[in-house]
Design an enzyme around this catalytic site. Structure first.
Site, PDB file in Angstrom:
ATOM      1  N   CYS A 281       0.815  -1.224   0.000  1.00  0.00           N
ATOM      2  CA  CYS A 281       0.000   0.000   0.000  1.00  0.00           C
ATOM      3  C   CYS A 281       0.848   1.274   0.000  1.00  0.00           C
ATOM      4  CB  CYS A 281      -0.972  -0.017   1.176  1.00  0.00           C
ATOM      5  SG  CYS A 281      -0.240   0.184   2.815  1.00  0.00           S
ATOM      6  N   HIS A 329      -2.666   1.466   6.864  1.00  0.00           N
ATOM      7  CA  HIS A 329      -3.019   1.320   5.448  1.00  0.00           C
ATOM      8  C   HIS A 329      -3.186   2.704   4.830  1.00  0.00           C
ATOM      9  CE1 HIS A 329      -4.302  -1.036   1.994  1.00  0.00           C
ATOM     10  NE2 HIS A 329      -5.255  -0.142   1.778  1.00  0.00           N
ATOM     11  N   HIS A 341      -5.842   1.827  -4.224  1.00  0.00           N
ATOM     12  CA  HIS A 341      -4.941   1.304  -3.193  1.00  0.00           C
ATOM     13  C   HIS A 341      -4.553  -0.132  -3.527  1.00  0.00           C
ATOM     14  CE1 HIS A 341      -7.994  -1.062  -0.533  1.00  0.00           C
ATOM     15  NE2 HIS A 341      -8.490  -0.932  -1.738  1.00  0.00           N
TER      16      HIS A 341
END
Length: 369
Positions: A281, A329, A341
Site C-alpha cells: 500500500c 493502510h 490502493h
C-alpha cells in the site's frame, strides 16, 4: 491343607477368540472416533471466515509497514557503515604514508649521526654555511614535529571511525533481527488467512471476493478520527461528489500521481514492493508521487506526516488517505469518494470507496503545484 493356586489362564480359541477380537476392535474404533470429534476444527460460516481473514490481512498490513520501516533503516545503516569503512580505509592509507615519511627521516638522521651542534660548527670548514644549514634543519625539525602531531591526530580519527563503524554494525544487526521478526509475522498472518480461505468452497470463495470488491459494508464513524480530525462538518461532502461528475486534481503533480495510480490498476499486491510491477500500500503511494517528482517516506506512519493535513470533507484528488488507528493502510484519493490502493495479498491494485475501512486521516503531499 490344600494350597491356594491362581487358576491357569487359557488362551481363547474358536468362536470365543473371534468375539473378543471383535469387541477389542470396536472399542478402538469408538475411541478413535471420539478423538476425531474432539480435535475436529469447528465449521465456520463464510461470514466468519471473511471477518477473520480481513482481520489477519489488516494485521499483516501493519506488520508489513513495520517491515518496510525496518528495511529502510537497515538500508540506511548499511550505507552509513560502507561510508565509514571507506573513510577508514582512506585514513589508514594516509596514516601509512605519513608513518613511512617519518620513518625515512628517522633513518636518514641515524645514518648521519647525532653529533653535538657546537662540535659540528667547530669541525665545519665553513661555519657560516653550517649555521645557515642549522637554521634550515631546525625548520625541518619543526615541520617534522608537526608531522608527528598530524600522525597522532590521524590515529585518533581512525580510532573514532572504527568506533563509529562498530556502532553502526551493531545497529544494523539489531535492525536485521527486527526485519526477520516482522517478515516472519507477515508470512504467518498471510499463511493463516490463506488457510482459512482454503476452507471455503469455490462458490463461497467467489462470493468472498465479490463482497470485498463491491464494498457494500460501511464502517461506523465517530465525530473525530484517531488523529483528532473533525468529522462533524459535512463528513460525506467529498464522498458524494460523484453526482457532480469528475473532480480535477488541485495541481499538476497531484494529477501525475493520480494518473500513475490509475496506470497501476490490476498490478499485484506484494508486501515490501515499491513497483514497477507490484506494490504494497505505501509502496504504491510512494511510487505514484515519485513519478511526479515528489519524494515520500516509505511507511504509512511516516507518510501521514509528509504534507499538509486535510479534513475528510476537504479531500481532493492526489491526497493520501489513511486507515485504522495504527495508521497501517494508505491509498491515494482520486475523487468521488474513491481511492486507488493496494489492498492485500491476492487482491491487486484497485479502485475502492474510502468507506471501506475505518478512516484515520488524510495528508496533501503537494499543494497547488
Amino acid at each position: 491343607m490344600a494350597a491356594h493356586r491362581k487358576p491357569r489362564q487359557r488362551p481363547l480359541t474358536g468362536p470365543a477368540a473371534r468375539t473378543a477380537a471383535t469387541l477389542t476392535l470396536a472399542g478402538a474404533a469408538s475411541a478413535t472416533a471420539f478423538q476425531g470429534v474432539g480435535h475436529a476444527e469447528p465449521r465456520l460460516t463464510p461470514a466468519q471466515v471473511k471477518t477473520q481473514v480481513d482481520k489477519l490481512y489488516q494485521e499483516a498490513e501493519a506488520a508489513t509497514e513495520k517491515y518496510d520501516g525496518a528495511k529502510e533503516k537497515a538500508a540506511a545503516s548499511e550505507k552509513s557503515l560502507r561510508s565509514l569503512r571507506d573513510q577508514a580505509a582512506r585514513r589508514t592509507a594516509q596514516l601509512n604514508t605519513a608513518r613511512s615519511a617519518l620513518g625515512s627521516t628517522a633513518s636518514a638522521q641515524y645514518r648521519n649521526g647525532a653529533i653535538d651542534p657546537s662540535l659540528q660548527v667547530f669541525l665545519s670548514s665553513d661555519p657560516a654555511q653550517y649555521l645557515d644549514r642549522a637554521a634550515y634543519v631546525e625548520r625541518v625539525g619543526d615541520q617534522q614535529a608537526a608531522e608527528v602531531t598530524g600522525v597522532r591526530r590521524q590515529i585518533g580519527q581512525l580510532a573514532q571511525l572504527h568506533s563509529e563503524a562498530d556502532t553502526a554494525l551493531s545497529g544494523l544487526r539489531t535492525q536485521q533481527t527486527d526485519l526477520k521478526k516482522q517478515k516472519t509475522t507477515v508470512q504467518s498472518k498471510i499463511r493463516a488467512a490463506e488457510a482459512l480461505l482454503s476452507r471455503l468452497s469455490a462458490p463461497e470463495r467467489s462470493r468472498y471476493e465479490s463482497q470485498y470488491e463491491s464494498q457494500q459494508e460501511s464502517q461506523p464513524e465517530s465525530q473525530q478520527d484517531p488523529l483528532g480530525n473533525d468529522r462533524s462538518a459535512a463528513p460525506q461532502a467529498a464522498d458524494r461528489s460523484a453526482v457532480r461528475g469528475p473532480v480535477t486534481a488541485p495541481g499538476s503533480r497531484a494529477a501525475r500521481a493520480v494518473a500513475f495510480a490509475y496506470s497501476a490498476l490490476g498490478k499485484p499486491y506484494v508486501w515490501g514492493a515499491t513497483g514497477p510491477s507490484s506494490f504494497d500500500c505505501s509502496g504504491l503511494t510512494q511510487a505514484a508521487y515519485r513519478s511526479a517528482g515528489v519524494s515520500l517516506p516509505r511507511t504509512t506512519y511516516t507518510q501521514i506526516n509528509s504534507g499538509q493535513r486535510v479534513n475528510r470533507s476537504e479531500l481532493a484528488p492526489g491526497d493520501l488517505v489513511f486507515f485504522f488507528s495504527g495508521i497501517s493502510h494508505v491509498g491515494i484519493y482520486v475523487g468521488n469518494g474513491q481511492m486507488i490502493h493496494a489492498p492485500h495479498p491476492g487482491a491487486p491494485v484497485r479502485l475502492a470507496p474510502i468507506d471501506q475501512m475505518p478512516f484515520a486521516g488524510a495528508t496533501r503531499p503537494v499543494a497547488g503545484t
